[in-house]
Design a protein around this motif. Structure first.
Motif, PDB file in Angstrom:
ATOM      1  N   PRO A  51       4.929  -0.685  -2.239  1.00  0.00           N
ATOM      2  CA  PRO A  51       5.919   0.432  -2.033  1.00  0.00           C
ATOM      3  C   PRO A  51       5.401   1.801  -1.963  1.00  0.00           C
ATOM      4  CG  PRO A  51       5.761  -0.366  -4.329  1.00  0.00           C
ATOM      5  CD  PRO A  51       4.804  -1.178  -3.567  1.00  0.00           C
ATOM      6  N   HIS A  52       6.227   2.700  -1.241  1.00  0.00           N
ATOM      7  CA  HIS A  52       5.822   4.035  -1.071  1.00  0.00           C
ATOM      8  C   HIS A  52       7.074   4.863  -1.189  1.00  0.00           C
ATOM      9  CE1 HIS A  52       4.262   7.395   1.354  1.00  0.00           C
ATOM     10  NE2 HIS A  52       2.993   7.127   0.781  1.00  0.00           N
ATOM     11  N   THR A  56       8.322   6.635   4.556  1.00  0.00           N
ATOM     12  CA  THR A  56       8.287   5.317   4.731  1.00  0.00           C
ATOM     13  C   THR A  56       8.322   4.430   3.537  1.00  0.00           C
ATOM     14  OG1 THR A  56       7.237   3.488   5.818  1.00  0.00           O
ATOM     15  CG2 THR A  56       5.778   4.905   5.050  1.00  0.00           C
ATOM     16  N   ASP A  57       8.629   3.239   3.600  1.00  0.00           N
ATOM     17  CA  ASP A  57       9.066   2.672   2.388  1.00  0.00           C
ATOM     18  C   ASP A  57       7.695   1.721   1.871  1.00  0.00           C
ATOM     19  OD1 ASP A  57       9.101   0.682   3.794  1.00  0.00           O
ATOM     20  OD2 ASP A  57      11.045  -0.400   3.242  1.00  0.00           O
ATOM     21  N   HIS A  58       6.735   1.715   2.886  1.00  0.00           N
ATOM     22  CA  HIS A  58       5.494   0.772   2.461  1.00  0.00           C
ATOM     23  C   HIS A  58       4.254   1.459   2.794  1.00  0.00           C
ATOM     24  CE1 HIS A  58       6.679   0.307   6.624  1.00  0.00           C
ATOM     25  NE2 HIS A  58       5.179   0.066   6.895  1.00  0.00           N
ATOM     26  N   PHE A  59       3.150   1.129   2.512  1.00  0.00           N
ATOM     27  CA  PHE A  59       1.636   1.123   2.673  1.00  0.00           C
ATOM     28  C   PHE A  59       0.990  -0.031   2.708  1.00  0.00           C
ATOM     29  CE2 PHE A  59      -2.560   2.531   1.787  1.00  0.00           C
ATOM     30  CZ  PHE A  59      -2.624   3.705   2.447  1.00  0.00           C
ATOM     31  N   LEU A  60       0.051  -0.220   3.645  1.00  0.00           N
ATOM     32  CA  LEU A  60      -0.524  -1.370   3.810  1.00  0.00           C
ATOM     33  C   LEU A  60      -1.944  -0.988   3.183  1.00  0.00           C
ATOM     34  CD1 LEU A  60      -0.967  -4.024   4.670  1.00  0.00           C
ATOM     35  CD2 LEU A  60      -1.480  -3.433   7.080  1.00  0.00           C
ATOM     36  N   GLU A  61      -2.452  -1.504   1.990  1.00  0.00           N
ATOM     37  CA  GLU A  61      -3.711  -1.436   1.641  1.00  0.00           C
ATOM     38  C   GLU A  61      -4.718  -2.414   2.045  1.00  0.00           C
ATOM     39  OE1 GLU A  61      -6.201  -1.342  -2.841  1.00  0.00           O
ATOM     40  OE2 GLU A  61      -4.085  -0.576  -2.757  1.00  0.00           O
ATOM     41  N   VAL A  62      -5.719  -2.213   2.541  1.00  0.00           N
ATOM     42  CA  VAL A  62      -6.734  -3.332   2.937  1.00  0.00           C
ATOM     43  C   VAL A  62      -7.967  -3.314   2.048  1.00  0.00           C
ATOM     44  CG1 VAL A  62      -7.907  -4.358   4.874  1.00  0.00           C
ATOM     45  CG2 VAL A  62      -5.518  -3.224   4.908  1.00  0.00           C
ATOM     46  N   ASN A  63      -8.635  -4.162   1.743  1.00  0.00           N
ATOM     47  CA  ASN A  63      -9.702  -4.226   0.924  1.00  0.00           C
ATOM     48  C   ASN A  63     -10.653  -5.433   1.149  1.00  0.00           C
ATOM     49  OD1 ASN A  63      -7.419  -3.543  -1.442  1.00  0.00           O
ATOM     50  ND2 ASN A  63      -8.713  -2.070  -1.187  1.00  0.00           N
ATOM     51  N   GLN A 280      -4.694 -16.788  -2.143  1.00  0.00           N
ATOM     52  CA  GLN A 280      -3.376 -16.625  -3.004  1.00  0.00           C
ATOM     53  C   GLN A 280      -2.470 -15.822  -2.384  1.00  0.00           C
ATOM     54  OE1 GLN A 280      -3.327 -16.078  -7.315  1.00  0.00           O
ATOM     55  NE2 GLN A 280      -3.067 -13.865  -7.002  1.00  0.00           N
ATOM     56  N   THR A 281      -1.039 -16.098  -2.315  1.00  0.00           N
ATOM     57  CA  THR A 281      -0.075 -15.171  -1.566  1.00  0.00           C
ATOM     58  C   THR A 281       1.058 -14.880  -2.647  1.00  0.00           C
ATOM     59  OG1 THR A 281      -0.126 -16.300   0.577  1.00  0.00           O
ATOM     60  CG2 THR A 281       1.737 -14.841  -0.037  1.00  0.00           C
ATOM     61  N   VAL A 282       1.019 -13.753  -3.142  1.00  0.00           N
ATOM     62  CA  VAL A 282       2.227 -13.004  -4.096  1.00  0.00           C
ATOM     63  C   VAL A 282       3.181 -12.472  -3.011  1.00  0.00           C
ATOM     64  CG1 VAL A 282       2.724 -11.500  -5.797  1.00  0.00           C
ATOM     65  CG2 VAL A 282       0.329 -12.611  -5.586  1.00  0.00           C
ATOM     66  N   LEU A 283       4.541 -12.778  -3.212  1.00  0.00           N
ATOM     67  CA  LEU A 283       5.623 -11.945  -2.629  1.00  0.00           C
ATOM     68  C   LEU A 283       6.146 -10.794  -3.355  1.00  0.00           C
ATOM     69  CD1 LEU A 283       7.587 -15.185  -0.978  1.00  0.00           C
ATOM     70  CD2 LEU A 283       5.904 -13.505   0.109  1.00  0.00           C
ATOM     71  N   LEU A 284       6.101  -9.770  -3.066  1.00  0.00           N
ATOM     72  CA  LEU A 284       6.505  -8.635  -3.730  1.00  0.00           C
ATOM     73  C   LEU A 284       7.917  -8.259  -3.136  1.00  0.00           C
ATOM     74  CD1 LEU A 284       3.263  -6.341  -4.082  1.00  0.00           C
ATOM     75  CD2 LEU A 284       4.327  -7.772  -5.779  1.00  0.00           C
ATOM     76  N   ASN A 285       9.077  -8.327  -3.723  1.00  0.00           N
ATOM     77  CA  ASN A 285      10.295  -8.021  -3.387  1.00  0.00           C
ATOM     78  C   ASN A 285      10.788  -6.633  -3.438  1.00  0.00           C
ATOM     79  OD1 ASN A 285      10.612 -10.729  -2.480  1.00  0.00           O
ATOM     80  ND2 ASN A 285      12.196 -11.122  -3.725  1.00  0.00           N
ATOM     81  N   PHE A 286      10.799  -5.762  -2.365  1.00  0.00           N
ATOM     82  CA  PHE A 286      11.520  -4.586  -2.462  1.00  0.00           C
ATOM     83  C   PHE A 286      11.993  -4.259  -1.296  1.00  0.00           C
ATOM     84  CE2 PHE A 286       7.081  -3.533  -1.525  1.00  0.00           C
ATOM     85  CZ  PHE A 286       6.905  -2.913  -0.480  1.00  0.00           C
ATOM     86  N   ASN A 287      13.237  -3.357  -1.198  1.00  0.00           N
ATOM     87  CA  ASN A 287      13.878  -3.038  -0.021  1.00  0.00           C
ATOM     88  C   ASN A 287      14.361  -3.481   0.789  1.00  0.00           C
ATOM     89  OD1 ASN A 287      15.049  -0.402   0.999  1.00  0.00           O
ATOM     90  ND2 ASN A 287      13.346   0.022   2.223  1.00  0.00           N
ATOM     91  N   GLY A 288      14.803  -4.839   0.176  1.00  0.00           N
ATOM     92  CA  GLY A 288      15.594  -5.890   1.098  1.00  0.00           C
ATOM     93  C   GLY A 288      14.297  -6.903   1.714  1.00  0.00           C
ATOM     94  N   LEU A 289      13.051  -6.799   1.475  1.00  0.00           N
ATOM     95  CA  LEU A 289      12.049  -7.631   2.101  1.00  0.00           C
ATOM     96  C   LEU A 289      11.392  -8.313   1.203  1.00  0.00           C
ATOM     97  CD1 LEU A 289      11.140  -5.447   5.251  1.00  0.00           C
ATOM     98  CD2 LEU A 289      12.854  -7.229   5.251  1.00  0.00           C
ATOM     99  N   SER A 290      10.707  -9.278   1.746  1.00  0.00           N
ATOM    100  CA  SER A 290       9.634  -9.900   0.867  1.00  0.00           C
ATOM    101  C   SER A 290       8.499  -9.739   1.467  1.00  0.00           C
ATOM    102  CB  SER A 290       9.690 -11.498   0.748  1.00  0.00           C
ATOM    103  OG  SER A 290      10.755 -11.766  -0.091  1.00  0.00           O
ATOM    104  N   TRP A 291       7.206  -8.754   0.653  1.00  0.00           N
ATOM    105  CA  TRP A 291       6.046  -8.386   1.320  1.00  0.00           C
ATOM    106  C   TRP A 291       4.888  -9.220   0.789  1.00  0.00           C
ATOM    107  CZ3 TRP A 291       6.881  -3.684   4.441  1.00  0.00           C
ATOM    108  CH2 TRP A 291       8.014  -3.189   4.295  1.00  0.00           C
ATOM    109  N   PRO A 292       4.317  -9.749   1.748  1.00  0.00           N
ATOM    110  CA  PRO A 292       3.104 -10.817   1.226  1.00  0.00           C
ATOM    111  C   PRO A 292       2.016  -9.995   0.831  1.00  0.00           C
ATOM    112  CG  PRO A 292       3.965 -11.412   3.381  1.00  0.00           C
ATOM    113  CD  PRO A 292       4.693 -10.264   3.087  1.00  0.00           C
TER     114      PRO A 292
END
Length: 302
Positions: A51-52, A56-63, A280-292
């Motif tokens: 969440p951000h 925008t309401d999101h940030f995509l972190e890649v590692n 492993q997949t975690v679904l994070l729910n915020f702002n109306g969406l599920s974000w994998p």
């Protein structure tokens, strides 16, 4: 994380007619979990929509990640007392997982937890299962339950994606420019943090697992499939702090579910598993969406 040398679970009173091998086809009380004992190290890949606040309401972190994972057997049997059926014994492991960003040398995750083998139960009527309990520093605790199976072949690794979707409607997906690496965005990991990351990995993080075992001859695989949902078996759930759950306007980022596949792999010429892969997949729910939030790894026993 070491237990006292003289610590051993001792049910008081003893469990009557206790099952000493929850998985009848495996002699060890730990069943399919026995091969996990020891220290594992390796590399992997992590991708999370965070969440951000602001434009925008999101940030995509890649590692790109480096990881250490250590399992220790718990001495003795763990009693579970029943009301609707006789008591049962479980047998388990403690573990400690540490994950860092391999490019930026930054710690990302630490997770203490437990795995346990659970015998067949009559109420509810469930075949032998495995469970995983984990504490997440960001404010979530999870319990996953599921199945274990063995095949005389390599792992069956499915394709997975990272497209967010409307909560409760996985067929209603959304696309964002951060998913495409050649599109510039201030709301995605950049620079040195993207070293070694390909578009294929972003589209399907499990491609990192396939690449890690390309050319190997894997003769046997134990698959552990666990989830906080009632699939593949009943049981499990998540708990989140007040900050994550949020208030009347919605959540900051609720961990709604966790699903994981672990593959304990035996390579040609070896008598037991020396390679561990997981997705492993975690679904994070915020702002109306599920974000994998997807994390994968390929580890080898030290």
């Amino acid at each position: 994380m070491d237990l006292a040398a003289d610590f051993a679970f001792t049910p008081l009173p003893a469990v009557e007619n206790a099952v000493q091998a929850p998985f009848p086809d495996v002699a060890s009380p730990l069943g399919p979990l026995a091969g996990l004992v020891g220290k594992w190290t390796g590399k992997g890949f992590n991708i999370i929509w965070r969440p951000h606040t602001g434009a925008t309401d999101h940030f995509l972190e890649v590692n790109v990640t480096s990881e250490q994972l250590e399992f220790s057997a718990i001495s003795g049997s763990i009693p579970n007392r029943g009301l609707l059926q006789p008591d049962i014994n479980m047998f388990g492991l403690t573990y400690l997982q540490q994950i860092s960003d391999a490019n930026l040398k930054a710690g990302l995750h630490i997770e203490p937890g437990l795995w346990a083998a659970v015998p067949k139960t009559s109420n509810p009527s469930v075949s032998p299962t495995v469970i995983r309990l984990a504490a997440i520093p960001h404010g979530t605790a999870v319990l996953l339950q599921g199945t274990a199976s063995t095949a005389a072949a390599g792992p069956s690794i499915p394709d997975i994606g990272i497209k967010p979707f409307t909560i409760g409607h996985p067929d209603q997906t959304a696309d964002f420019p951060e998913q495409t690496l050649n599109q510039q965005s201030k709301f995605r990991t950049a620079g040195a943090g993207l070293t070694g990351v390909t578009q294929a990995m972003v589209d399907n993080p499990n491609t990192a697992l396939h690449a890690a075992i390309a050319g190997q001859h894997i003769t046997s695989t134990i698959t552990l499939h666990v989830s906080t949902t009632d699939n593949p078996v009943p049981g499990g759930g998540t708990a989140n702090t007040a900050f994550l759950r949020g208030g009347p306007q919605g959540s900051n980022a609720v961990a709604a579910s966790v699903t994981a596949l672990f593959w304990l792999e035996t390579l040609q010429g070896q008598p037991s598993p020396t390679q561990l892969q997981y997705s492993q997949t975690v679904l994070l729910n915020f702002n109306g969406l599920s974000w994998p939030h997807v994390t994968v790894g390929t580890l080898r026993k030290s």
